[in-house]
Design an enzyme around this catalytic site. Structure first.
Site: not given
Length: 293
Positions: A130-131, A134, A201
């Site tokens: 997930h990071e 980003h 997100e």
């Protein structure tokens, strides 16, 4: 995040600096504030990632000092076609993580010690994916700049309040404006966090699921982190609330008032979307060999 969005946010921050500068010293104060804002914007672009990492007392790790975490990040970057970011650990029992950096070539990912203890290797892989999403989407530039500048606005407003400001009797905005700015500046910092689209997100959730190939890993991790975040405080986040929107789950969730200004989508909604991915677009098995087993 688009360049246009970054420019708009920086312009808004600059406008707040000018307003506070005017209240402190009239037109001269506004000119000084403009120069300071310009320099700060440039400084934040090049150094805000370092500042955020320092705010949270993050320490850089490598393959020798954190082999499991480092190995997971390395494997995921290879899967995602991304440069290897710097990897940091934050010593706090609350499980959480964030990414920062102005571009994929200068990115960093950070995980708390609580995260590494609470999650399985598969769940940890879901969080770090997930990071990295980003990073891939260039969210980290906007998120880091707004965190740094929002905190700076609050500090400048406090300076204006405690050190007097423009006392010119011909300026009726002086005293009233000072009080208004003192009240609105912290709210503005929270609104900046909310201005970071919640769709970022959701997009990082989907992107992370695509990188690791297993949406349910992240879904399970989000549920664990959400429960823990409500019962375990994150001291560095409490001291730097303008950085709350950087984390995968709001680190301030232990306080009810923070929910009025939440910077994150509902965890239940995020988990539901990930489960839908697991039974839909990403239902096909993906290779699972890696540091996570």
């Amino acid at each position: 995040m688009s360049f246009f969005r970054v420019a708009v946010m920086l312009a808004a921050m600059t406008g707040l600096f000018l307003a506070v500068g005017y209240l402190i010293g009239g037109q001269s104060g506004m000119v000084i504030a403009f120069l300071v804002a310009g320099g700060m914007n440039l400084f934040a672009y090049w150094n805000s990632d370092k500042m955020v990492l320092r705010m949270h007392n993050a320490r850089e790790v490598d393959e020798r000092s954190a082999p499991d975490l480092y190995g997971i990040v390395r494997q995921l970057t290879q899967r995602g076609g991304l440069p290897m970011p710097k990897v940091y650990v934050i010593d706090t029992p609350q499980p959480n993580a964030f990414a920062t950096g102005r571009n994929p070539q200068n990115a960093a990912v950070a995980a708390t010690t609580g995260l590494m203890r609470a999650l399985t290797p598969q769940e940890l892989a879901g969080v770090m994916a997930h990071e990295l999403a980003h990073v891939r989407h260039h969210d980290t530039l906007t998120m880091t700049l707004t965190a740094t500048l929002a905190g700076a606005i609050s500090m400048l407003a406090n300076f204006a309040f405690f050190f007097g400001g423009n006392r010119d009797n011909n300026n009726p905005l002086g005293a009233v404006g000072m009080i208004v700015m003192m009240i609105l500046a912290p709210l503005a910092a929270m609104m900046v966090q909310m201005a970071i689209s919640r769709t970022a997100e959701y997009r990082a959730d989907r992107g992370g699921a695509e990188i690791c190939g297993q949406p349910l890993w992240l879904a399970s991790a989000l549920e664990k982190i959400e429960r823990a975040a409500r019962g375990i405080e994150n001291p560095s986040a409490e001291q730097n609330p303008a950085t709350a929107h950087l984390f995968i789950i709001n680190p301030l969730n232990g306080h009810r008032m923070d929910n009025l200004f939440t910077t994150h989508p509902s965890t239940a909604n995020r988990v539901a979307k990930l489960r839908a991915l697991a039974s839909g677009d990403l239902a096909q098995p993906r290779p699972q060999r890696g540091p996570w087993g």
